[in-house]
Design a protein around this motif. Structure first.
Motif, PDB file in Angstrom:
ATOM      1  N   SER A  40       0.861  -1.170   0.000  1.00  0.00           N
ATOM      2  CA  SER A  40       0.000   0.000   0.000  1.00  0.00           C
ATOM      3  C   SER A  40       0.898   1.221   0.000  1.00  0.00           C
ATOM      4  O   SER A  40       2.017   1.188   0.488  1.00  0.00           O
ATOM      5  N   GLY A 178      -8.391  -3.844  -7.577  1.00  0.00           N
ATOM      6  CA  GLY A 178      -6.982  -4.086  -7.301  1.00  0.00           C
ATOM      7  C   GLY A 178      -6.640  -5.561  -7.343  1.00  0.00           C
ATOM      8  O   GLY A 178      -7.467  -6.410  -7.699  1.00  0.00           O
ATOM      9  N   GLN A 372     -10.134  -1.138  -5.025  1.00  0.00           N
ATOM     10  CA  GLN A 372      -8.912  -0.349  -4.881  1.00  0.00           C
ATOM     11  C   GLN A 372      -9.264   1.126  -4.763  1.00  0.00           C
ATOM     12  O   GLN A 372      -9.929   1.687  -5.635  1.00  0.00           O
ATOM     13  N   ASP A 422      -3.134   4.729  -1.427  1.00  0.00           N
ATOM     14  CA  ASP A 422      -3.576   3.758  -2.425  1.00  0.00           C
ATOM     15  C   ASP A 422      -3.690   2.420  -1.709  1.00  0.00           C
ATOM     16  O   ASP A 422      -2.685   1.843  -1.316  1.00  0.00           O
ATOM     17  N   PRO A 424      -6.372  -1.357  -0.823  1.00  0.00           N
ATOM     18  CA  PRO A 424      -7.519  -2.182  -1.200  1.00  0.00           C
ATOM     19  C   PRO A 424      -8.486  -2.391  -0.038  1.00  0.00           C
ATOM     20  O   PRO A 424      -8.087  -2.475   1.125  1.00  0.00           O
TER      21      PRO A 424
END
Length: 477
Positions: A40, A178, A372, A422, A424
């Motif tokens: 991440s 994602g 995502q 960023d 999930p």
């Protein structure tokens, strides 16, 4: 701002290496540096806001209601969704679900709650309100820092928008599919999932080919020396049959060999099965297919941290500095409405999009996927029409003039690879109301054995009547 080497940029790097006449050894060393399981991401160099240290993701079940009046005189009518913040009963599926993610001692984002996924149903009547709350290292909520719209004095002495320093004009969440999960901290001995593209909910999950493999001429495209993301498939694989089981050990191996000569060689597993690598789907193509799985509607409010429809019945100064008074804007007596461009409160002004609040609708059942979430820092500029003055690229979707030239939830553009965060959010779509009461009940009972058939179906088929009992727990979106 830290840039992420994205799925669709790596092939270009490979071509550059090829044109430079790289040897096999040099190519191997090149890929060893960039091909790895993606963690991440959080930004390291921030501008205009604090760094994000923790995420609180709240998913509330609900339905589309009527309209309410918002604004200075509560006379601007907007659609409203009723969502509910209550655990509910064991006779039905969860009404509110929450996941916490925080930065660990090694700087990686990890899941800190027992719940690590969301369970939802596909339905024309049921919606899910997703609210994202971001916190700094001191545990302070910082969502409002992304709505900054400052003014500066121009050459003529009048105030004008300071676009280059507006966090509102440079940020937007995009939502896609994602393919990697987060760990649950240092005590979590299980490997994170890699190459976890959408899978079936069978006891042995299988990839859903349409959302997993790159297709050319009706066949899966074989891996090459320079393909950046590949998946092992067994000999005899035929595209479209969803016949490839998800195997996390094979996924990790494919990451290890990608970019090396081994990537072009068959691999024999311990059970004797022969595998070969094929290319995974391109990110841009997958983004185009996302609405087949879910849709997202932006429902940000102004102020961003207040609930839609809230009446300011006491003195309230919001975080917007009025350029005329050079003081915080007074909101006493007003009703919270939706976020608009330039932080306007005028009725009919074009809406803006950040993605801290939004409505999800799911389209098909029997699928597990990774939602995502990318908070993109859009650094480029463009034009709404030929000859126009350049504006932040967030507002340059020429195909959407009626929507304020904004981009939709799945329209992240090539080259927009700078993210504030960023990560999930795993999702299981466990049932679909289109399948009818009996099958819907059986599908849900597989995961929630205590569910009661009549109560479940009342919830899903007549949500307005069912949720009336929870009217004191409503959250408007």
């Amino acid at each position: 701002m830290k840039s992420i080497i994205s799925h669709y940029l790596l092939p270009a790097l490979g071509v550059a290496c090829l044109l430079g006449s790289c040897s096999n050894e040099r190519v191997d060393n090149f890929f060893k540096k960039i091909i790895q399981a993606p963690p991440s991401e959080i930004e390291r160099d921030v501008k205009g806001h604090d760094q994000i240290y923790a995420v609180h993701a709240i998913l509330r079940m609900g339905y589309k209601a009527g309209q309410i009046g918002v604004g200075a005189n509560a006379d601007e009518m907007v659609d409203v969704y009723n969502t509910y913040h209550i655990a509910g009963e064991e006779t039905v599926i969860p009404i509110v679900q929450e996941i916490d993610i925080a930065k660990d001692d090694n700087g990686q984002m990890t899941v800190t709650t027992e719940r690590d996924h969301f369970d939802v149903v596909a339905s024309d009547k049921i919606v899910y309100g997703l609210e994202l709350k971001y916190y700094d290292q001191n545990g302070m909520l910082i969502n409002h820092q992304f709505t900054n719209f400052p003014y500066v004095k121009g050459k003529d002495g009048y105030s004008e928008p300071d676009e280059d320093n507006s966090t509102l004009m440079m940020h937007q969440h995009f939502f896609g599919v994602g393919h990697f999960t987060l760990s649950k901290g240092s005590k979590d001995e299980a490997k994170t999932l890699q190459l976890a593209y959408p899978r079936t909910l069978a006891d042995v999950p299988h990839y859903i080919d349409r959302y997993t493999f790159m297709e050319r001429g009706g066949k899966a495209e074989p891996a090459t020396k320079f393909s950046a993301s590949n998946i092992y498939v067994p000999d005899g694989f035929e595209l479209g049959r969803n016949a490839v089981p998800f195997d996390n050990e094979l996924a990790w191996r494919s990451i290890e060999v990608t970019g090396r000569p081994d990537a072009l060689q068959p691999f024999r597993a311990s059970n004797g099965t022969m595998y070969r690598l094929v290319r995974s789907i391109d990110n841009q193509r997958l983004n185009q297919l996302v609405p087949e799985i879910f849709t997202y509607t932006y429902r940000d409010t102004d102020p961003i941290e207040e609930e839609l429809g809230k009446l300011f019945d006491e003195s309230y100064n919001d975080d917007f500095i009025d350029p005329e008074t050079e003081a915080p804007r007074q909101r006493y007596g007003e009703t919270v409405g939706l976020l608009k461009q330039e932080r306007s409160l005028d009725a009919g002004a074009p809406l803006d999009r950040l993605g801290f609040k939004g409505i999800l609708k799911f389209r098909q059942a029997g699928i597990s996927f990774l939602l995502q979430v990318r908070l993109c820092n859009i650094l480029t500029k463009g034009q709404q029409r030929t000859g126009d003055v350049a504006k932040p690229a967030k507002y340059t979707n020429a195909a959407n003039p009626d929507g304020g030239y904004l981009w939709d939830f799945n329209q992240i553009q090539p080259g927009w690879d700078s993210f504030d965060i960023d990560y999930p959010l795993p999702v299981r779509i466990i049932a679909d109301t289109k399948d009818g009461e009996a099958k819907c009940y059986e599908d849900v009972r597989r995961f929630y054995p205590s569910v009661q058939r009549s109560e479940l179906w009342r919830m899903l088929s007549d949500p307005e009547a069912f949720f009336y009992r929870y009217r004191r727990n409503v959250v408007l979106m």
